[in-house]
Design an enzyme around this catalytic site. Structure first.
Site, PDB file in Angstrom:
ATOM      1  N   LYS A   1       0.859  -1.188   0.000  1.00  0.00           N
ATOM      2  CA  LYS A   1       0.000   0.000   0.000  1.00  0.00           C
ATOM      3  C   LYS A   1       0.887   1.228   0.000  1.00  0.00           C
ATOM      4  O   LYS A   1       2.028   1.177   0.461  1.00  0.00           O
ATOM      5  CB  LYS A   1      -0.877   0.022   1.256  1.00  0.00           C
ATOM      6  CG  LYS A   1      -2.090   0.913   1.163  1.00  0.00           C
ATOM      7  CD  LYS A   1      -3.266   0.171   0.541  1.00  0.00           C
ATOM      8  CE  LYS A   1      -4.550   0.956   0.578  1.00  0.00           C
ATOM      9  NZ  LYS A   1      -5.712   0.071   0.409  1.00  0.00           N
TER      10      LYS A   1
HETATM   11  N1  GLU Z   1      -7.470   0.169  -2.817  1.00  0.00           N
HETATM   12  C1  GLU Z   1      -8.230  -1.019  -3.062  1.00  0.00           C
HETATM   13  C2  GLU Z   1      -8.228  -1.917  -1.843  1.00  0.00           C
HETATM   14  O1  GLU Z   1      -8.065  -1.463  -0.742  1.00  0.00           O
HETATM   15  C3  GLU Z   1      -7.818  -1.724  -4.347  1.00  0.00           C
HETATM   16  C4  GLU Z   1      -6.378  -2.162  -4.435  1.00  0.00           C
HETATM   17  C5  GLU Z   1      -5.963  -2.655  -5.803  1.00  0.00           C
HETATM   18  O2  GLU Z   1      -6.760  -2.698  -6.707  1.00  0.00           O
HETATM   19  O3  GLU Z   1      -4.773  -3.002  -5.914  1.00  0.00           O
HETATM   20  O4  GLU Z   1      -8.464  -3.092  -1.930  1.00  0.00           O
END
Ligand code: GLU
Length: 433
Positions: free
Chosen positions: A123
């Site tokens: 992240k």
């Molecule tokens: N931000 C989204 C999540 O928390 C999607 C992450 C992604 O598609 O890599 O799952």
């Protein structure tokens, strides 16, 4: 004997973590603790889940439109790469912190394993309020951040995507910046891109659709009819608004919506589309004329069937869990429920469908996008939605039966499924050197 030597040798806690019991990272650690008794011999690898593999903090300096130089703190955390490249979104928010990004990265590891995607977890985030930036400043922040984290991202290393306050335009700038730096158009370095740049049909609505699919499956098992179900939603961004629309189309009533600006209530059901249009214009649900205003704490005491937290972490506290009158909580946000509230809800027989399955629709369609980019062969929206439904329904069935078998919550069930996969991969890879 061996254990005392181990505990003497191992760094006790991460020196860069505040260890505040209320932090999302502390929540994540408590969730991991609950699952280790089910891991058998694999539990000796537990330490790999309790610390991120790689943490990068970067300075993001940009020239403001005024000519002054502003600095923002940026992060990219790769929590685990045991099952594949890192995968997870990038968040722009003034409250983003390293600890928050660590927790969000860790939840991506669990989520990707819970639905069996060939990814680890990662992240990113920037400590910035994007609402205060001009579009040109937003572009400069994004491009500089992408350059700074360019040393650890890549289509086979770590693939960012949208999260809170980031979108397809920001992904386009990230893809362009990375491509310029490596000297080759590399569409697979980020997902959630515009369709014209290798984005996937269905990606924008995928997280909301996944909340609907998993919610539908959970309600069927709980014998809660969708038709006429009363739903309260906290957060009306991409996820909350799209989930609301699908639930309304299926005959449910969206009776309350709350966001950072205020709340609205209508017993007969709010018009989800009109509300989305109001939010697009005014930035919040506050002042929407198709319902009456709702106080913050009132939201958590409403007589409804389903509550959907679709905003930020830590919203469902123990005190709110005590007063909640719903039958089912659908965690569209990441980490909305604190561990103490999980216990209160379990004791009150309120089912919590955990984030790591409930909101996995976004990353599942991100995976489809990444696969399509590699093969340069693009699927129809019907095919994408059909495959999304199949993967999520299957994962939910597996998690549900695991939780029933061990007589644990769905969260612990999901963590059992995910952690077994992660630790098995870790064990098979072994340690180097
Ligand atoms: N931000 C989204 C999540 O928390 C999607 C992450 C992604 O598609 O890599 O799952």
């Amino acid at each position: 004997m061996a254990e005392s030597r181990l505990s003497l040798l191992t760094s006790p806690a991460l020196s860069y973590v505040s260890s505040s019991p209320a932090s999302p990272w502390a929540t994540y650690l408590a969730q991991v603790d609950r699952v280790m008794p089910y891991m058998g011999d694999l539990a000796r690898w537990a330490g790999t889940l309790r610390r991120p593999k790689r943490v990068l903090t970067v300075d993001v300096p940009i020239q403001l439109d005024s000519g002054e130089i502003a600095h923002f703190e940026g992060y990219r955390v790769q929590h685990s790469l045991s099952r594949g490249p890192g995968k997870g979104g990038v968040r722009y928010h003034p409250d983003v912190s390293l600890e928050e990004v660590m927790a969000l990265a860790a939840w991506m590891t669990i989520k990707n394993a819970a639905v069996n995607l060939p990814y680890g977890g990662a992240k990113g985030g920037i400590r910035v309020d994007p609402a205060l930036l001009s579009i040109k400043e937003l572009e400069r922040v994004t491009r500089r951040y992408t350059s700074e984290i360019g040393i650890i991202i890549g289509p086979q290393q770590d693939i960012p995507a949208p999260d809170v306050n980031t979108n397809a335009q920001i992904m386009a700038w990230m893809m362009d910046t990375y491509s310029a730096n490596v000297g080759a158009t590399t569409t697979g370095v980020v997902t959630g891109k515009p369709i014209s740049l290798g984005g996937s049909l269905g990606r924008v609505k995928a997280t909301g659709r996944g909340v609907f699919i998993t919610g539908r499956e959970a309600m069927r098992r709980l014998k809660l009819p969708l038709e006429g179900a009363r739903i309260a939603i906290q957060g009306f961004g991409n996820v909350g608004a799209n989930a609301a629309e699908l639930f309304a189309m299926a005959g449910a009533r969206i009776v309350a919506v709350q966001d950072h600006g205020g709340g609205v209530f209508r017993a007969g059901g709010l018009d989800a589309r009109a509300l989305a249009a109001h939010v697009a214009e005014h930035g919040s649900v506050a002042g929407f004329e198709g319902g009456e205003a709702l106080e913050t704490e009132e939201f958590w005491t409403l007589d409804v069937d389903v509550v959907i937290p679709a905003a930020l972490e830590g919203q469902l506290t123990e005190a709110r869990a005590e007063r909640l009158r719903a039958r089912l909580v659908l965690e569209a946000a990441n980490g909305p429920t604190v561990p103490g509230a999980d216990d209160v809800l379990a004791a009150r027989n309120i089912t919590v469908l955990p984030d790591v399955i409930c909101n996995a629709g976004g990353v599942i369609v991100s995976y489809f996008e990444w696969v399509q980019d590699f093969s340069s062969f693009f699927w129809t929206e019907e095919e994408i939605n059909m495959r999304l439904d199949r993967i999520l329904s299957g994962a939910l069935a597996h998690i549900w039966s695991t939780a029933e078998r061990h007589k644990v919550s769905l969260r612990t069930g999901a963590f059992i499924v995910a952690c077994a996969r992660i630790l098995e991969a870790r064990n098979e890879r072994g340690l180097y050197p």
